[in-house]
Design a protein around this motif. Structure first.
Motif, mmCIF file in Angstrom:
data_model
loop_
_atom_site.group_PDB
_atom_site.id
_atom_site.type_symbol
_atom_site.label_atom_id
_atom_site.label_comp_id
_atom_site.label_asym_id
_atom_site.label_seq_id
_atom_site.Cartn_x
_atom_site.Cartn_y
_atom_site.Cartn_z
ATOM 1 N N SER A 78 9.187 -0.021 -6.173
ATOM 2 C CA SER A 78 8.737 1.345 -5.887
ATOM 3 C C SER A 78 7.536 1.737 -6.713
ATOM 4 C CB SER A 78 9.844 2.359 -6.163
ATOM 5 O OG SER A 78 11.021 1.943 -5.581
ATOM 6 N N THR A 79 7.374 1.129 -7.901
ATOM 7 C CA THR A 79 6.187 1.467 -8.681
ATOM 8 C C THR A 79 4.994 0.666 -8.194
ATOM 9 O OG1 THR A 79 6.879 -0.124 -10.350
ATOM 10 C CG2 THR A 79 7.371 2.179 -10.787
ATOM 11 N N GLY A 80 5.188 -0.120 -7.137
ATOM 12 C CA GLY A 80 4.054 -0.802 -6.538
ATOM 13 C C GLY A 80 3.903 -2.262 -6.940
ATOM 14 N N LEU A 81 4.813 -2.758 -7.795
ATOM 15 C CA LEU A 81 4.702 -4.160 -8.209
ATOM 16 C C LEU A 81 5.097 -5.077 -7.056
ATOM 17 C CD1 LEU A 81 6.350 -4.078 -11.756
ATOM 18 C CD2 LEU A 81 3.933 -3.999 -11.210
ATOM 19 N N GLU A 94 0.834 -1.200 0.000
ATOM 20 C CA GLU A 94 0.000 0.000 0.000
ATOM 21 C C GLU A 94 0.870 1.251 0.000
ATOM 22 O OE1 GLU A 94 -3.164 0.792 -0.493
ATOM 23 O OE2 GLU A 94 -3.208 -1.351 -0.944
ATOM 24 N N ILE A 95 1.884 1.229 0.881
ATOM 25 C CA ILE A 95 2.737 2.404 1.016
ATOM 26 C C ILE A 95 3.505 2.668 -0.272
ATOM 27 C CG2 ILE A 95 4.884 3.143 2.125
ATOM 28 C CD1 ILE A 95 3.636 2.402 4.769
ATOM 29 N N ARG A 96 3.900 1.605 -0.938
ATOM 30 C CA ARG A 96 4.630 1.824 -2.201
ATOM 31 C C ARG A 96 3.741 2.446 -3.259
ATOM 32 N NH1 ARG A 96 7.964 -3.557 -1.756
ATOM 33 N NH2 ARG A 96 9.601 -2.787 -0.394
ATOM 34 N N LYS A 97 2.438 2.201 -3.152
ATOM 35 C CA LYS A 97 1.527 2.868 -4.084
ATOM 36 C C LYS A 97 1.375 4.337 -3.719
ATOM 37 C CE LYS A 97 -1.495 -0.957 -4.147
ATOM 38 N NZ LYS A 97 -2.910 -1.299 -4.001
ATOM 39 N N GLU A 98 1.495 4.614 -2.428
ATOM 40 C CA GLU A 98 1.295 5.976 -1.940
ATOM 41 C C GLU A 98 2.536 6.837 -2.110
ATOM 42 O OE1 GLU A 98 -1.378 7.383 -0.750
ATOM 43 O OE2 GLU A 98 -2.533 5.576 -1.126
ATOM 44 N N ALA A 99 3.699 6.196 -2.200
ATOM 45 C CA ALA A 99 4.948 6.948 -2.250
ATOM 46 C C ALA A 99 5.719 6.600 -3.522
ATOM 47 C CB ALA A 99 5.797 6.624 -1.012
#
Ligand SMILES: Nc1ncnc2c1ncn2[C@@H]1O[C@H](COP(=O)(O)OP(=O)(O)OP(=O)(O)O)[C@@H](O)[C@H]1O
Ligand SMILES: [Mg+2]
Lengths: 259, 274
Positions: free
Chosen positions: B176-179, A93-98
């Motif tokens: 970091s891109t959410g993957l 979730e946090i990686r989507k937010e940051a």
């Protein structure tokens, strides 16, 4: 369909509550290096915090802890109400937010620019290919590269690659952007174009944590500045004050060397 | 236009194993001459005219493959099946070794140590004489399984190397891109690793083709076994083994050459570096 960083539709939480909350974070590496030695800071929405300090002082480690690329040994990190702990779901979730922008761009070299930016939208947000591509084109327009959607990273200049990397980091509409020396790997003539994009983002109200050696830019864009040395926040204050009128001797010493 | 195509053709050729092969063939010819000279002295009577019918015959106007071609067919089938299976085994083993699960890591380590520290022929015998009767496996399956396990061990190290040699920044950018880990592997890491490991993997496939000759020891009528049988019946040792070696050479070289020619297509247009 808004794809700019117009966050009003997302801002359901209290505006005054800090969006980044960091308390007593310690990070030690396997080799015994104490990269972060108990750092704390609260960062408000729409705030731009610039982080400066000598090489090896822990700037990158701080940013990497904020989006879970490194796991802190102890302390507390909360991003937009989500605690960064051992829970894998929170971490995602946090990686989507940051969104994060790296010194070395780290674009996926085997994909076109468009695909670099589409990927997470499709895989993480479940967007359709067309939907993702529409958003991608808007993001590319924003960074001034709408005509390079089908180029491969290797065909772009460093400045263009970094602007694509910024667009990619924005793809999931994060609420926080982390920049780790985004211009340090660039030829001097390309630094300006990347700083311009960052300046626009700041103006739109993006919350940003910016590690940089561009002191002029830091003073101009930063709301607050943090001076970090040996894993500690030596000084935190309004950017103008830290740069022109530092309280701490070590800050002044560092600034006198780099300015 | 024409000369450009020609030039491109030649640069292509230079990048393929063709020059090496030409050199090798010249060496073979020289050796052959030397042989011919010495065998003449030995009194060996070359009987090349008797060889052709072991490769193929024309009967009633139809093409009838001889035992050597039939054997080649068996070899190709064993190799094709083992190639697919060994790549699957290799990929799983590589991912096991890179996984955070201690159990998966241990399984992969034990498998690799056992395979790499025992001779292939012993593995073949073990599979055929011990494992196969226990589980009711036929000779073909035993041969394919043993070969796949053997080549898979080496291929897995190639794949693992391809994955670990990728700069950490690619993983980090993907995260970091959410993957998640799985998507990072599937869309970012493996496609790039594949570009790096294709050449050594082709080398491993060539080894597989050569090693497949050992299945003749467990009564599979592959190319080598056919050669052995013919030699036992006809005493055409020199001629038959020459032909058998040449057939192996042709298939291995064809494989390497076609992959290097197809490389561009397989890998996409853009070369890049870090
Ligand atoms: N993965 C790692 N393993 C071991 N030590 C590390 C690791 N990453 C960083 N360090 C150490 O932690 C300290 C802080 O490193 P960090 O990269 O955060 O510094 P930095 O302020 O970003 O420096 P720079 O300006 O050179 O980028 C350094 O002493 C560094 O050597
Ligand atoms: Mg750094």
């Amino acid at each position: 369909m808004s794809t700019t960083i117009d966050k009003d539709d997302k801002d359901d939480k209290d505006d005054k509550e800090p969006i980044i909350h960091v308390r007593n974070v310690v990070k030690t590496f396997g080799n015994g290096v104490r990269a972060l030695d108990g750092v704390s800071i609260d960062i408000g929405r729409r705030e731009v915090v610039v982080v400066v300090g000598p090489s090896g002082s822990g700037k990158s480690t701080f940013l990497r802890c904020l989006n879970g690329l490194e796991t802190a040994d102890s302390g507390e990190i909360v991003i937009d109400g989500i605690p960064l702990d051992h829970n894998r779901k929170n971490r995602l979730e946090i990686r989507k937010e940051a969104g994060m922008v790296f010194q070395q761009f780290n674009l996926f070299p085997h994909m076109t620019v468009g695909r670099n930016i589409d990927l997470a939208q499709i895989r993480v947000r479940g967007a359709s290919t067309e939907e993702a591509r529409r958003n991608t084109c808007e993001l590319l327009t924003k960074v001034g590269l709408e005509d390079r959607v089908d180029a491969y990273p290797a065909q772009l200049s460093g400045g263009q690659q970094q602007r694509v990397a910024i667009a990619r980091a924005l793809a999931l509409r994060p609420r926080v952007m982390l920049f780790d020396e985004a211009t340090s790997a660039l030829d001097p003539e390309m630094i300006g174009e990347v700083l311009d994009v960052m300046r626009d983002l700041a103006r739109e109200g993006m919350t940003m944590v910016v590690v940089t050696h561009e002191m002029g830019f830091a003073r101009e864009v930063g709301d607050r500045a943090v001076f970090i040395d040996e894993g500690r926040f030596i000084e935190i204050g309004p950017a103008a004050e830290v740069f022109d009128n530092a309280k701490e001797e070590r800050t002044r010493e560092f600034l006198s060397k780099v300015l | 236009m024409r000369s450009r195509t020609l030039k491109r053709f030649f640069t292509h050729i230079l990048r393929t194993p063709v020059p090496d092969v030409l050199g090798f063939v010249a060496l073979l010819a020289a050796l052959g001459l030397l042989f011919a000279y010495n065998t003449a002295a030995l009194g060996y009577r070359w009987q090349w005219h008797r060889v052709l019918r072991f490769i193929f015959t024309i009967r009633d106007g139809g093409f009838v493959p001889g035992p050597l071609l039939t054997g080649l067919g068996v070899t190709l089938r064993v190799v094709a099946a083992s190639l697919v299976l060994s790549i699957l085994i290799a990929l799983v083993t590589a991912l096991f070794r890179l996984s955070r699960s201690l159990l998966a890591q241990t399984i992969a380590r034990v498998y690799l140590e056992v395979i790499r520290n025992t001779p292939l022929i012993v593995q073949l015998f073990f599979t055929y004489f011990v494992v196969a009767p226990l589980v009711g496996m036929d000779g073909w399956t035993a041969a394919i399984l043993a070969l796949s396990l053997f080549e898979g061990a080496y291929a897995s190290e190639i794949i693992r190397g391809g994955i670990t040699s990728l700069p950490a920044g690619q993983w980090e950018a993907a995260y970091s891109t959410g993957l998640g880990r799985r998507d990072a592997l599937r869309f970012v890491v493996l496609p790039q690793a594949f570009r790096r490991i294709l050449p050594p993997l082709v080398g491993q496939a060539v080894s597989l083709i050569k090693d497949s000759a050992l299945v003749s020891t467990i009564a599979i009528y592959d190319l080598t076994m056919s050669g052995q049988v013919i030699v036992a019946r006809t005493f055409l040792a020199f001629e038959i083994w020459f032909v058998v070696a040449l057939i192996y050479l042709v298939i291995t070289v064809t494989l390497s050459a076609s992959v290097s020619v197809l490389r561009h297509k397989l890998l996409g247009k853009y070369e890049y570096h870090y």
